[in-house]
Design a protein around this motif. Sequence first.
Motif, PDB file in Angstrom:
ATOM      1  N   TRP A 526       0.811  -1.085  -0.061  1.00 30.23           N
ATOM      2  CA  TRP A 526       0.014   0.045   0.102  1.00 30.23           C
ATOM      3  C   TRP A 526       0.761   1.281   0.111  1.00 30.23           C
ATOM      4  N   ILE A 527       1.556   1.395  -1.008  1.00 33.73           N
ATOM      5  CA  ILE A 527       2.586   2.511  -1.115  1.00 33.73           C
ATOM      6  C   ILE A 527       2.807   2.932  -2.472  1.00 33.73           C
ATOM      7  N   TRP A 528       1.443   3.259  -3.178  1.00 36.50           N
ATOM      8  CA  TRP A 528       1.486   3.555  -4.741  1.00 36.50           C
ATOM      9  C   TRP A 528       1.651   4.941  -5.148  1.00 36.50           C
ATOM     10  N   LEU A 529       2.590   5.250  -5.982  1.00 34.15           N
ATOM     11  CA  LEU A 529       2.784   6.439  -6.748  1.00 34.15           C
ATOM     12  C   LEU A 529       2.152   6.434  -8.200  1.00 34.15           C
ATOM     13  N   TRP A 530       1.800   7.663  -8.563  1.00 38.29           N
ATOM     14  CA  TRP A 530       1.716   7.864  -9.945  1.00 38.29           C
ATOM     15  C   TRP A 530       2.997   8.045 -10.552  1.00 38.29           C
ATOM     16  N   ARG A 531       2.892   8.078 -12.200  1.00 35.93           N
ATOM     17  CA  ARG A 531       4.157   7.955 -12.905  1.00 35.93           C
ATOM     18  C   ARG A 531       5.112   9.351 -12.914  1.00 35.93           C
ATOM     19  N   ILE A 534       4.183  11.415  -7.694  1.00 34.01           N
ATOM     20  CA  ILE A 534       3.015  11.953  -6.561  1.00 34.01           C
ATOM     21  C   ILE A 534       2.460  10.489  -6.080  1.00 34.01           C
ATOM     22  N   PRO A 535       1.813  10.593  -4.800  1.00 33.37           N
ATOM     23  CA  PRO A 535       1.017   9.661  -4.343  1.00 33.37           C
ATOM     24  C   PRO A 535      -0.341   9.462  -5.089  1.00 33.37           C
ATOM     25  N   SER A 536      -0.791   8.197  -5.187  1.00 32.09           N
ATOM     26  CA  SER A 536      -2.122   7.921  -5.884  1.00 32.09           C
ATOM     27  C   SER A 536      -3.123   8.267  -4.594  1.00 32.09           C
ATOM     28  N   LYS A 537      -4.421   8.225  -5.318  1.00 34.74           N
ATOM     29  CA  LYS A 537      -5.499   8.559  -4.409  1.00 34.74           C
ATOM     30  C   LYS A 537      -5.715   7.677  -3.258  1.00 34.74           C
ATOM     31  N   LEU A 538      -5.141   6.612  -3.092  1.00 34.50           N
ATOM     32  CA  LEU A 538      -5.216   5.668  -1.954  1.00 34.50           C
ATOM     33  C   LEU A 538      -3.890   6.022  -0.830  1.00 34.50           C
ATOM     34  N   THR A 542      -0.699   8.347   3.581  1.00 34.49           N
ATOM     35  CA  THR A 542       0.540   7.377   3.847  1.00 34.49           C
ATOM     36  C   THR A 542       1.992   8.155   3.812  1.00 34.49           C
ATOM     37  N   PHE A 543       2.191   8.725   2.495  1.00 37.28           N
ATOM     38  CA  PHE A 543       3.254   9.629   2.291  1.00 37.28           C
ATOM     39  C   PHE A 543       3.453  10.823   3.018  1.00 37.28           C
ATOM     40  N   GLU A 544       2.375  11.268   3.609  1.00 40.82           N
ATOM     41  CA  GLU A 544       2.300  12.494   4.427  1.00 40.82           C
ATOM     42  C   GLU A 544       2.907  12.027   5.765  1.00 40.82           C
ATOM     43  N   TYR A 545       2.296  10.824   6.344  1.00 41.60           N
ATOM     44  CA  TYR A 545       2.808  10.418   7.629  1.00 41.60           C
ATOM     45  C   TYR A 545       4.358  10.043   7.498  1.00 41.60           C
ATOM     46  N   TYR A 546       4.763   9.370   6.620  1.00 39.94           N
ATOM     47  CA  TYR A 546       6.045   8.881   6.526  1.00 39.94           C
ATOM     48  C   TYR A 546       6.893  10.078   6.246  1.00 39.94           C
ATOM     49  N   LEU A 547       6.500  11.022   5.418  1.00 38.50           N
ATOM     50  CA  LEU A 547       7.596  11.714   4.768  1.00 38.50           C
ATOM     51  C   LEU A 547       7.156  13.062   4.863  1.00 38.50           C
ATOM     52  N   GLY A 548       6.175  13.514   5.610  1.00 36.08           N
ATOM     53  CA  GLY A 548       5.703  15.102   5.703  1.00 36.08           C
ATOM     54  C   GLY A 548       4.958  15.273   4.443  1.00 36.08           C
ATOM     55  N   PRO A 553       8.985  14.027  -5.804  1.00 32.55           N
ATOM     56  CA  PRO A 553       8.673  12.749  -6.421  1.00 32.55           C
ATOM     57  C   PRO A 553      10.119  11.982  -6.214  1.00 32.55           C
ATOM     58  N   THR A 554      11.250  12.635  -5.937  1.00 28.81           N
ATOM     59  CA  THR A 554      12.734  11.703  -5.575  1.00 28.81           C
ATOM     60  C   THR A 554      12.461  10.926  -4.529  1.00 28.81           C
ATOM     61  N   GLN A 555      12.026  11.949  -3.441  1.00 33.87           N
ATOM     62  CA  GLN A 555      12.011  11.248  -2.097  1.00 33.87           C
ATOM     63  C   GLN A 555      10.957   9.931  -2.007  1.00 33.87           C
ATOM     64  N   ASN A 556       9.661  10.495  -2.705  1.00 40.44           N
ATOM     65  CA  ASN A 556       8.546   9.536  -2.978  1.00 40.44           C
ATOM     66  C   ASN A 556       9.151   8.110  -3.554  1.00 40.44           C
ATOM     67  N   TRP A 557       9.860   8.231  -4.624  1.00 43.91           N
ATOM     68  CA  TRP A 557      10.477   7.042  -5.433  1.00 43.91           C
ATOM     69  C   TRP A 557      11.407   6.160  -4.562  1.00 43.91           C
ATOM     70  N   GLU A 558      12.423   6.916  -3.706  1.00 47.55           N
ATOM     71  CA  GLU A 558      13.121   6.258  -3.031  1.00 47.55           C
ATOM     72  C   GLU A 558      12.562   5.369  -1.772  1.00 47.55           C
TER      73      GLU A 558
END
Length: 742
Positions: A526-531, A534-538, A542-548, A553-558
């Motif tokens: 449960w860690i999906w990104l668009w291409r 940026i995070p997906s609708k679901l 998740t990304f806001e909690y773990y990464l702020g 995009p670079t931080q999200n992909w990593e």
Amino acid sequence: MKKLLCFLFVSLSLLVNAATDGERAVISLNGTWQFDQTINSFPPKKFTRTIPVPGLVHLATPKIEEYDKFFKREESVEAKEQHNLYNIDYTPRYSWYRKTVFIPAELEGKNGIITIKKSQYVTQVYINGMDMGTSMSCYTPIEFPISRAIKFGSENEILIKVGDRVWLPSEAAGGTDKEKEHYLPGIWDDVELSFTGNVRVNRLLALPSVKNRNITIKAQIRNFKPAQIFYGDAMSDSINLSISIAEKLSGKIVANKEIRVNTKRDNLSEAVIDIPMDEFTNWSVDNPFLYKAKVTLTSNGDISDEISKQFGMRDFTRKGKFFYLNDEKIILRGTNITLQRFFEDPDCSNLVWDREWVRKLLVDYPKQLNWNMMRICVGIVPDFWYDIADENGLLFQNEWLYWQNHGWDDQIRKEYTDWVWTDGCHPSIAIWDAINENWDDYIGNTLIPELKKMDNTRVWDSGYMTAEQMQNDEMDEPHPYQGVISWIQPGANRNVYPLGNLDFKPESLVEIQQSGSAQLVNEYGWIWLWRNGIPSKLTVETFEYYLGENSTPTQNWEFQAYWMQLETEWLRSEPALAGVLAFSYLTNNYGYTGDWFEGNIKELRPTETLAWLQHAFAPAATFINLTDERYMHIVEPHVPGSTLLFNLTGINNFTMPINGTVKVKFLNEHGETAINQNFQVKLESFQRTDFPVSINLPKEAGGYVLVAEFTSENGQPVISRRFIKVGQADKYNYYKLNTELK
């Protein structure tokens, strides 16, 4: 022009010769059709567009009206959990396809059939103004007899009307997908006309048995002769059915048999023949050896029909909690493709029907990623996709679009039965998957047992139905998603999932261990990104909690690459699992989930997630058993210079023990090796082996990458990693360790 006329003359001559000999004559209707749409059910007064077949309505030129409502390129994302099918933002329309085709006079007297392999939703066919029939089937072939409407020796008009998804009848065996917002209609597989004598092979199944050293041929035969009108008229006809089995590449005939079959007039009859196979080569993931079964129907000494189907000699069975391919235990490793969702991707274009692109997707990358299986999720694929998998040793869990409950029992039986008849020769299809994340007593306890009698060479999955709901539960599909922020109670400790801890045992894993059926995890991550990264609708929360907020995009992909590697290691370290399939390899961009490519999907540019998954899915590997200390909250740093004790978890999916060397090292923020240690390991077959490791931590405070690099004899390095905090620091910087796909 002369060359074109010559070519057409030669082509038609070949067609006529085939027809004269009594064999099946086929005219492909693939290619460019005239096209347009109407709001009412009357055909357009004129056609103003063209469209390729196969394809969907988004490929029409000029573009269909309201095209931009179907394909939106969002610049930002709004968190959303599901979509109501009936909340539509467009005007439903009928889609009309028109084509003219010349049919030689030499075919007159033959029985013609139009075949549309797949068309959605509700398809009606007219030939020369005559109504040939209507079908609600979306995923199995639509076929109608056409001889009564044909003008032989001249041009013939073919007109096909396709309806919108919201008009699909209640009884249709087609589910809804609450993570889809637009259902594109259209003809999405091959279309052809074919002509035979009075008896025709309507469907053909080649069912192998490696164990019994034979092949069972099941033929569904259509007799076109009129049914009895007067008392004493013939009701059936006796015909010869001959079968030859040949190696696909060499053409060498290895077996043959002939029987006499009684066929009911104006009806379907079934013939079943067992053919001994004295010598043969097994089909396997590593050696996808194929055969062809040719079936010839002869009536009164003349050939009435003849067709061939490719198949492979392979057994796929379940014993206890595990799957076996040709009586050899196999641990399934792979991913998911959600093609029906990909259809609404703005970059989908005609890629689904581009064989070179599909081959790269199904063959080139999976072989690098150590995958042997894919789940075709919430909807099946065009027929040639299965051919490519057959030829390259990829297994499929083949799932019908049945997520939310939809359809009447009789129609579900009709369509599912035809599904097995249609796709049942493909050795790549190892599992029939009837339902996704749902329950249906009729399907699980009535229909599947019926279909098991029809095809006993595969395993059936029935969604979330377990032994408590099914009389014969062969396998379950647990979806142990972890770290889903929206599921956590407010105020609870948010570290409910200790990412990287391979001993973590939530309730979902305990149920997996306790079940007596094969357990195939075919969804997690449960860690999906668009291409665009940026995070997906679901996954916004998740990304806001773990990464702020406002992570790049670079931080999200990593982060995604690290998360997917560690969660895959966790699941693959569980010896009770029969397989692990990550979600998802191909889906709709700008959707509820996401895949692991970046940019335009036409280029198939993998993100670093795929690069790291090749390590996490290695058949033999050692994984670090430590909770992450970079992204997990409420984690105290280690004392500099202290001793770190942890286990390395070894796994081995091979049938023999694997020996190798493990290099354990710490990399500081500059990529310099601060500490390293080497030792030898032996990984037992199909077992989890834990190796205790004691290593001194660096004396300098900071962020480190703990790396365990396993290299088997004559193998490539397999890397596991964990981020470690040492001492008190204002900021912990970590070295970016790179890996890539070729």
